[in-house]
Design a protein around this motif. Structure first.
Motif, short mmCIF file in Angstrom:
data_model
loop_
_atom_site.label_atom_id
_atom_site.label_comp_id
_atom_site.label_asym_id
_atom_site.label_seq_id
_atom_site.Cartn_x
_atom_site.Cartn_y
_atom_site.Cartn_z
N ARG A 1 35.16 -8.04 -36.95
CA ARG A 1 34.28 -6.96 -36.52
C ARG A 1 32.96 -6.92 -37.28
O ARG A 1 32.10 -6.08 -36.99
CB ARG A 1 35.00 -5.61 -36.65
CG ARG A 1 35.33 -5.18 -38.06
CD ARG A 1 36.28 -4.00 -38.04
NE ARG A 1 36.59 -3.51 -39.38
CZ ARG A 1 36.04 -2.43 -39.92
NH1 ARG A 1 35.15 -1.74 -39.22
NH2 ARG A 1 36.37 -2.03 -41.12
N PHE A 2 32.78 -7.82 -38.25
CA PHE A 2 31.55 -7.83 -39.04
C PHE A 2 30.53 -8.83 -38.48
O PHE A 2 29.44 -8.98 -39.03
CB PHE A 2 31.86 -8.16 -40.49
CG PHE A 2 32.77 -7.16 -41.15
CD1 PHE A 2 32.26 -6.01 -41.74
CD2 PHE A 2 34.15 -7.33 -41.15
CE1 PHE A 2 33.09 -5.07 -42.33
CE2 PHE A 2 34.99 -6.40 -41.73
CZ PHE A 2 34.46 -5.26 -42.32
N ASN B 1 25.86 -7.11 -41.02
CA ASN B 1 26.10 -7.74 -39.71
C ASN B 1 24.79 -8.21 -39.07
O ASN B 1 24.41 -7.79 -37.98
CB ASN B 1 26.87 -6.81 -38.78
CG ASN B 1 26.11 -5.54 -38.45
OD1 ASN B 1 25.31 -5.06 -39.26
ND2 ASN B 1 26.34 -4.99 -37.28
N GLU C 1 31.18 -10.23 -44.35
CA GLU C 1 32.16 -9.14 -44.41
C GLU C 1 32.15 -8.62 -45.85
O GLU C 1 32.58 -9.31 -46.76
CB GLU C 1 33.55 -9.66 -44.05
CG GLU C 1 34.64 -8.63 -44.15
CD GLU C 1 36.00 -9.17 -43.81
OE1 GLU C 1 37.01 -8.52 -44.16
OE2 GLU C 1 36.08 -10.26 -43.19
N TRP D 1 31.01 -2.03 -41.51
CA TRP D 1 30.69 -3.15 -40.63
C TRP D 1 29.20 -3.25 -40.33
O TRP D 1 28.72 -4.28 -39.83
CB TRP D 1 31.47 -3.04 -39.32
CG TRP D 1 31.15 -1.85 -38.47
CD1 TRP D 1 31.77 -0.64 -38.49
CD2 TRP D 1 30.14 -1.77 -37.46
NE1 TRP D 1 31.21 0.21 -37.58
CE2 TRP D 1 30.21 -0.45 -36.92
CE3 TRP D 1 29.19 -2.65 -36.96
CZ2 TRP D 1 29.35 -0.02 -35.92
CZ3 TRP D 1 28.34 -2.22 -35.94
CH2 TRP D 1 28.42 -0.92 -35.44
#
Length: 266
Positions: free
Chosen positions: A251-252, A184, A154, A180
């Motif tokens: 969300r990462f 990732n 993140e 994001w």
């Protein structure tokens, strides 16, 4: 004689006096309930620590699965040649257990020039290339040939620099990456942090260009999703081992296991 009596009177007054503020302050430091009674408890004997609370060898020196979980929430720091620092919170990892692990580069206990870092002391970086283009970064742990793959971060600091590095490493016309999308995935985070084969076999506790610091809000067991690893091909039962760990709801993360998350919620 009068002068002698006067001196004796002054000496007696000094002995009975309680006004020695400097001595009293040191005594209070040394007699604080629960404190060490030795002189080291005084602020005058405290050795000044480094500004960065860098993670040391004792942190990395733990079994592979334990280290993979312990990495979650910790901070990876990369100092670029121009002095800028990139910070990213680790949100996804995978454990590779060494000799018995059919998905590990050290399966069978075989040591090669490529995987030598996996057999080095805990906290050593193992960086390898995939598809002849991309890089992935691992950290050695306890256990012969065992290491943890860092899958996702993140981004916390230096996001503009991360975008520059990602843009420079991509051949296709570059669009502006969202936050994001920067880190990732294992090769994406290496691109964003400017990590290549030159970082292989570096020591995270000693290197001046890359290290780790403790995270502030470390997750509890209920915050960690334990599931199968990604992209390890035909490795028999090892393809189904729960050796990937990520922060639930973050969300990462590169790949979310919705089924496992529903089971956790239930």
């Amino acid at each position: 004689m009068p002068r002698k009596r006067k001196l004796l009177t002054q000496l007696s007054a000094l002995r009975n006096s309680t006004s020695f503020p400097q001595i009293d302050a040191v005594e209070q430091l040394n007699t604080t309930p629960g404190a060490d009674a030795s002189p080291k408890s005084s602020k005058y004997f405290v050795i000044e620590k480094k500004n960065s609370p860098q993670l040391q060898e004792d942190f990395f020196n733990q079994p592979c699965v334990s280290l993979a979980k312990s990495f979650l929430g910790q901070i990876l720091v990369r100092k670029l040649p121009d002095g800028r620092e990139l910070w990213g919170r680790i949100v996804e990892t995978e454990a590779y257990l060494g000799g018995e692990d059919e998905a590990s580069h050290s399966k069978g206990g075989k040591q090669t020039q490529r995987n030598a870092a996996m057999f080095m002391k805990p906290g050593t970086l193992y960086v390898y290339q995939i598809y002849g283009i991309y890089f992935c970064m691992n950290v050695s742990s306890q256990g012969e040939g065992a290491a943890v793959l860092l899958r996702s971060l993140e981004p916390l600091q230096g996001l503009d620099a991360m975008r520059e590095l990602r843009r420079a490493s991509r051949k296709a016309p570059s669009r502006l990456l969202k936050d994001w999308q920067l880190c990732n995935g294992p090769s994406k985070l290496c691109q964003a942090f400017g990590i290549d084969k030159a970082f292989d076999q570096r020591d995270l506790t000693q290197d001046e260009a890359i290290w780790m610091v403790p995270g502030q809000d470390l997750p509890g067991e209920q915050d960690v999703v334990t599931t199968t690893r990604i992209g390890i091909g035909n490795t028999g039962e090892w393809a189904h081992k729960p050796l990937r760990f990520y922060l639930r709801g973050n969300r990462f993360v590169s790949v979310v296991d919705k089924k496992m998350e529903r089971e956790m919620a239930a």
